[in-house]
Design an enzyme around this catalytic site. Structure first.
Site, PDB file in Angstrom:
ATOM      1  CG  LEU A 151      -1.992  -1.067   1.272  1.00 21.87           C
ATOM      2  CD1 LEU A 151      -2.720  -1.028   2.605  1.00 21.87           C
ATOM      3  CD2 LEU A 151      -2.970  -0.882   0.133  1.00 21.87           C
ATOM      4  CB  VAL A 193       1.588  -0.028   5.122  1.00 22.43           C
ATOM      5  CG1 VAL A 193       0.184  -0.510   5.481  1.00 22.43           C
ATOM      6  CG2 VAL A 193       2.169   0.769   6.283  1.00 22.43           C
ATOM      7  CG  ASP A 218       3.573  12.638  12.843  1.00 22.99           C
ATOM      8  OD1 ASP A 218       3.683  13.830  12.493  1.00 22.99           O
ATOM      9  OD2 ASP A 218       3.987  11.689  12.162  1.00 22.99           O
TER      10      ASP A 218
END
Length: 696
Positions: A28, A36, A144
């Site tokens: 991905l 990922v 974040d």
């Protein structure tokens, strides 16, 4: 599909085929710390698996940070994040699997479609405020939050990537002099005193994210991260292009000092007063022609655009409904059907029934508890029991009761309304046409009350069960139930028996006893494995939820069939907390806290589908075989396709605007033929067409 090779600087030469039991299908996206992958579990469930780059896997300090990321993500998994399914921080290549969430990141959406419109911005801000409330409640600071870490799912925004988040009780601390974060979305204190960063830093980041969503840039904009850092600490933010209705709230989020920023709860209260069209419903991104991204927990990759249709979540705008009237205030939604005399259920045709809503008790706050019977809705709120016409919501009668005495929805039994309430130690039954008391009885103190057929069962404080005739109030029988020191009965309209359950002290067995409520005779008695809770009866079988011994999470569904004395157990892939469930045929629908809804087929012995609904704590679900319905704490009634688990409709928010509180739970919706009735925290009782959720 075979794993794809990843190319580019720093990428792995060859991706592994498996991470634990999860087969990797495609990449991905790749970040600085790992890759990922889209993957599938053995049962076929889609997950996003983050695998650490090989060079970082050899770094003990990084492994410590990854363990912290897994711990933080586990704490906050639920309605507003990607739930952690599995992880192995100690593997040769550490990895973590989360539920795959289809949808673009906010960054990618803005890049492809441009700035969001004001309505989308309000929904985004509300969703992120709810997410941060959920994250901060468990003592985690994300640190974040940025557009690429926000996924726009059908049911609202999801916050992902807890790679640098920090639980308050963590032993891992930011090293002196090391800045961790993304400068355009970092708070001033992250530059000035990074060891003292708290939840308010996430609120600052939320403000920066909102500016990006509204304008395509940040409130502090420069090609140099050093210049951005200076601007964040010293300069005022540039809010040009932010809608006037939201700009003051965004400016508060971007305050230089943490104590001057609003909390997530304050943000949600403020958003309710921003505009009448504020809602917390599904976010449906507007899309330009071309590809639309789909993503898990990483930057998305293009895929063919899915056309909107039946499976697309239906966004509805919550309006402010002003209701007045002494007895009731009713608004017909385009007219309503009528109930012919003598009928026991609404008989208006589907084409003519467009629903209604009413506020039968304008004073006070709280959802009514209702049941259906005798051609009417029978409802109760603190201080009053009342009947409503199911065709249009008109109040048919009212009867006062003690304010704190209503324990369950009133029901029709023995031809009379049983309020399921005591005034002192008085039990009474009401005439269903006038609401006047037909009989009253003084009762001994008792711990539990249940109506079954024409009998009212009262469990005394010593464990003795007293049965009362519902039509006359006369005693029927009185004795204890063997093996149940303090029985609490479950009854179901389609079953003539009532059931008492009692788990053993070590939770290894549960005693289940079937009792004839008319006579008190025990029809059968047995012990089943595990700690079980009875949730329904269908087709002659009993259905239970099984919970584990440690956390009391639901980890399996159990079916017992008395006629064959057979038991079937289907384990869930992931344990669920605070589950409420409904049974339809041989399918069980389970809704856990955090909004996880899933369907389990007991015949096929497998989970059919799973959906994260973003509802913090919903009502008991109900199904007509075509859809699954449940109510959210903000008063929305939601509909999910019973066959594939897609969200297909939802009503507007009906939450008390004067209160900053959200109800923790609600009474479940009621199905009466093709009509669906529900209640909301603002006191509203409303009806919709159960056949056409897309039209809600």
């Amino acid at each position: 599909m075979a794993p794809q090779r990843n190319t580019g600087a720093g990428a792995e030469a060859e991706l592994p085929e498996y991470a634990g039991h999860y087969r990797l299908e495609s990449s991905l996206g790749s970040g600085g710390m790992g890759v990922v992958h889209l993957a599938r579990s053995t049962s076929g469930m889609k997950v996003a698996v983050k695998i650490v780059h090989a060079q970082f896997a050899r770094d003990p300090e990084f492994r410590g940070r990854f363990r912290q990321e897994v711990a933080a993500a586990r704490r906050v998994s639920g309605a507003f994040t990607a739930s952690v399914v599995d992880a192995d921080p100690e593997a040769e290549r550490p990895w973590m699997a989360t539920l795959f969430i289809p949808g673009p990141t906010l960054s990618d959406h803005v890049k492809r479609n441009g700035p969001m419109d004001p309505a989308q911005l309000r929904r985004l801000m509300a969703g992120l405020a709810e997410a941060l409330r959920d994250i901060h409640r468990v003592g985690v600071v994300h640190r974040d939050l940025k557009p690429s870490n926000v996924l726009l799912a059908d049911d609202g925004p999801k916050v992902i990537d807890f790679g640098i988040s920090r639980p308050k009780d963590s032993e891992l601390r930011t090293e002196t002099g090391k800045l961790i974060g993304t400068p355009p979305f970092m708070a001033p204190e992250q530059f000035r005193r990074p060891r003292e960063v708290g939840p308010a830093a996430d609120i600052f980041a939320l403000g920066s994210v909102m500016v990006h969503a509204a304008t395509g840039r940040g409130p502090f904009d420069s090609d140099s991260p050093y210049v951005v850092a200076y601007q964040v600490v010293h300069d005022e933010p540039d809010l040009t292009g932010v809608p006037e209705s939201l700009a003051p709230l965004v400016l508060r989020c971007l305050a230089k000092e943490p104590e001057d920023r609003p909390t997530p709860d304050e943000l949600m209260r403020a958003l309710r007063s921003v505009a009448a069209s504020y809602d917390t419903q599904a976010f449906i991104p507007a899309q330009r022609a071309g590809d639309a991204p789909e993503s898990g927990s990483a930057p998305p990759h293009p895929r063919p655009r899915r056309r909107p249709g039946r499976k697309t979540a239906i966004a509805a705008v919550a309006g402010v409904i002003v209701l007045a009237g002494v007895l009731a205030s009713v608004r017909l939604l385009g007219g309503g059907g009528t109930t012919p005399e003598g009928g026991d259920s609404p008989t208006a045709s589907v084409s003519r029934f467009t629903g209604w809503e009413a506020n039968p008790v304008p004073e006070g706050v709280g959802a009514a508890q209702c049941s259906y019977g005798g051609r009417q809705l029978i409802c109760a709120r603190p201080g009053v029991v009342f009947g409503l016409d199911p065709a249009d919501g008109r109040v048919l009668w009212r009867h006062p009761v003690a304010t704190s005495s209503v324990s369950k929805p009133p029901v029709l039994a023995g031809g009379l309304v049983q309020p399921m309430a005591e005034e002192g130690r008085r039990l009474e039954a009401l005439d269903p046409t006038s609401g006047k008391a037909r009989w009253q009885r003084k009762l001994p103190a008792h711990n539990a009350m249940q109506v079954a057929g024409r009998t009212i069962l009262l469990t005394g404080i010593d464990g003795t069960v007293n049965a009362v005739d519902a039509s006359t109030g006369d005693p029927k029988w009185s004795h204890r139930i063997p093996g149940h020191p303090l029985p609490s009965f479950a009854s179901f309209t389609e079953d003539p028996l009532v059931y008492a359950t009692n788990p053993s002290v070590d939770a290894s067995k549960t005693r289940v006893t079937a009792v004839d409520p008319a006579t008190g005779a025990v029809r059968w008695d047995l012990r089943l494995d595990g700690k079980l809770t009875l949730i329904g009866v269908d087709g002659g079988s009993l259905f239970f939820l099984a919970t584990d011994k440690v956390y009391d999470d639901t980890d399996a569904v159990v079916r017992y069939t008395p006629s064959t004395k057979s038991t079937r157990r289907v384990a869930l892939p992931v344990g669920r907390a605070d589950v409420q469930a409904a049974v339809r045929g041989n399918v069980v629908y389970l809704l856990g806290s955090g909004g996880s809804l899933e369907a389990v087929d007991m015949t096929a012995r497998k989970r059919l589908w799973h959906l994260e609904t973003a509802v913090s704590r919903g009502s008991v679900p109900v199904s007509n075989g075509t859809h699954v319905f449940f109510v959210a704490p903000d008063g929305r009634l939601l509909a999910v396709d019973a066959h594939d688990g897609d969200l297909v409709g939802q009503t507007p928010v009906r939450m008390n605007a004067a209160s900053g509180r959200v109800a923790g739970a609600l009474p479940g919706p009621l199905l009466a033929h093709d009509h669906l009735y529900a209640t909301a925290p603002d006191g509203t009782v409303f009806a919709v067409d159960a056949r056409d959720p897309a039209a809600w």
